[in-house]
Design a protein around this motif. Structure first.
Motif, PDB file in Angstrom:
ATOM      1  N   VAL A 216       0.860  -1.184   0.000  1.00  0.00           N
ATOM      2  CA  VAL A 216       0.000   0.000   0.000  1.00  0.00           C
ATOM      3  C   VAL A 216       0.896   1.234   0.000  1.00  0.00           C
ATOM      4  N   PHE A 217       0.741   2.069  -1.023  1.00  0.00           N
ATOM      5  CA  PHE A 217       1.506   3.305  -1.143  1.00  0.00           C
ATOM      6  C   PHE A 217       0.616   4.499  -0.810  1.00  0.00           C
ATOM      7  N   GLY A 218       1.196   5.542  -0.229  1.00  0.00           N
ATOM      8  CA  GLY A 218       0.432   6.754   0.051  1.00  0.00           C
ATOM      9  C   GLY A 218       1.228   7.717   0.909  1.00  0.00           C
ATOM     10  N   SER A 219       0.680   8.891   1.108  1.00  0.00           N
ATOM     11  CA  SER A 219       1.376   9.964   1.810  1.00  0.00           C
ATOM     12  C   SER A 219       1.556   9.667   3.290  1.00  0.00           C
ATOM     13  N   ALA A 220       2.690  10.145   3.820  1.00  0.00           N
ATOM     14  CA  ALA A 220       2.961  10.057   5.255  1.00  0.00           C
ATOM     15  C   ALA A 220       2.295  11.182   6.030  1.00  0.00           C
ATOM     16  N   ARG A 221       1.646  12.124   5.342  1.00  0.00           N
ATOM     17  CA  ARG A 221       1.218  13.362   5.990  1.00  0.00           C
ATOM     18  C   ARG A 221      -0.239  13.388   6.449  1.00  0.00           C
ATOM     19  N   PHE A 222      -1.027  12.396   6.100  1.00  0.00           N
ATOM     20  CA  PHE A 222      -2.426  12.394   6.522  1.00  0.00           C
ATOM     21  C   PHE A 222      -2.548  11.977   7.991  1.00  0.00           C
ATOM     22  N   THR A 223      -3.436  12.640   8.695  1.00  0.00           N
ATOM     23  CA  THR A 223      -3.658  12.352  10.114  1.00  0.00           C
ATOM     24  C   THR A 223      -4.779  11.319  10.261  1.00  0.00           C
ATOM     25  N   PRO A 224      -4.903  10.728  11.451  1.00  0.00           N
ATOM     26  CA  PRO A 224      -5.967   9.736  11.672  1.00  0.00           C
ATOM     27  C   PRO A 224      -7.373  10.284  11.457  1.00  0.00           C
ATOM     28  N   GLU A 225      -7.554  11.584  11.487  1.00  0.00           N
ATOM     29  CA  GLU A 225      -8.870  12.170  11.259  1.00  0.00           C
ATOM     30  C   GLU A 225      -9.225  12.248   9.774  1.00  0.00           C
TER      31      GLU A 225
ATOM     32  N   GLY B 231       0.878   8.379   8.446  1.00  0.00           N
ATOM     33  CA  GLY B 231      -0.120   8.652   7.425  1.00  0.00           C
ATOM     34  C   GLY B 231      -0.754   7.397   6.857  1.00  0.00           C
ATOM     35  N   ILE B 232      -0.827   7.347   5.533  1.00  0.00           N
ATOM     36  CA  ILE B 232      -1.431   6.198   4.838  1.00  0.00           C
ATOM     37  C   ILE B 232      -0.725   4.901   5.212  1.00  0.00           C
ATOM     38  N   MET B 233       0.585   4.951   5.319  1.00  0.00           N
ATOM     39  CA  MET B 233       1.351   3.750   5.652  1.00  0.00           C
ATOM     40  C   MET B 233       0.966   3.224   7.026  1.00  0.00           C
ATOM     41  N   GLU B 234       0.941   4.104   7.997  1.00  0.00           N
ATOM     42  CA  GLU B 234       0.531   3.710   9.348  1.00  0.00           C
ATOM     43  C   GLU B 234      -0.887   3.150   9.355  1.00  0.00           C
TER      44      GLU B 234
END
Length: 247
Positions: free
Chosen positions: A53-62, A90-93
């Motif tokens: 799964v690829f995606g930004s590290a910058r998105f928050t849980p909200e 973010g997405i990775m987490e």
């Protein structure tokens, strides 16, 4: 001290990419690369089939993107896949978290950087590597499918890396799933332009599946990865001579 070490690691790769160096320096660099690859292969060998799964590290849980990635991680892990990400936030987490709480397997390939990058807390196993190109190889080598979530230039790099490898026959035609058509609408439009300008073939677009449905992600991976390649969850275990738990 940690930032100093990270800086030295980054300078090592940057120095290598600046052009020809002395033969001894380039030989020593290849030894470092070889060590990192062998260490990674040893740790990754018993993970079983993965979906990356690829995606930004910058998105928050909200964020809705975080929540979608968490659900995808959970649902895909229920198929028996190990969820693999870049190991950060973010997405990775979120994808790792979904797999972790769904009793699936969750792994990360963590790049060592001064900022933004540290292993998230939902990983059963992770690898730290100082080199971007090693990370990209590992995220591809063990994966039977790729889910592209909203992200930045790194995510687009990973998308087109996977697409190029499939298009050129270097790897099998594993499913590439772009999630969130609204977010990726400009990329989709540009792909259509490339077909129009004949820089890619119309059938190249068949390598990409675009959806806004988590259920369609799961079904696509079930039919185009799990069933197509006759995959089974890896039940083998490390031998004692590889060390405890193959770590």
């Amino acid at each position: 001290m940690e930032n100093k070490i990270n800086y030295q690691l980054r300078k090592s790769e940057s120095h290598f990419l600046e052009g020809p160096k002395s033969r001894i320096k380039e030989l020593l660099f290849t030894f470092k690369v070889q060590y990192n690859f062998i260490n990674a292969f040893r740790k990754m060998h018993f993970l079983g089939p993965c979906i990356t799964v690829f995606g930004s590290a910058r998105f928050t849980p909200e964020s809705k993107h975080y929540k979608n990635a968490e659900l995808i991680g959970a649902k895909v892990s229920e198929l028996g896949f190990t969820i693999m990400t870049g190991g950060s936030s973010g997405i990775m987490e979120a994808a790792n978290k979904g797999a972790y709480y769904a009793d699936g397997r969750s792994v990360g390939i963590n790049i060592i950087l001064p900022k933004e990058q540290k292993p998230n807390e939902y990983l059963h196993k992770w690898i730290d590597t100082p080199y971007f190109f090693i990370r990209k190889v590992l995220l591809t080598k063990y994966s039977y499918g790729f889910v592209i979530m909203p992200g930045g230039v790194g995510t687009l790099d990973e998308l087109f890396e996977a697409l190029t490898l499939i298009q050129t026959g270097i790897i099998h035609d594993f499913p590439i799933i772009i999630f969130d058509s609204q977010y990726h609408k400009s990329i989709i439009k540009h792909l259509d332009l490339m077909v129009k300008e004949e820089t890619i073939s119309p059938e190249d677009l068949d390598l990409i599946f675009i959806t806004d449905s988590v259920e369609e992600v799961v079904e696509r991976l079930r039919t185009h990865a799990l069933q197509k390649f006759k995959l089974e969850k890896n039940s083998s275990r490390p031998k004692w001579w590889f060390g405890k738990n193959g770590k």
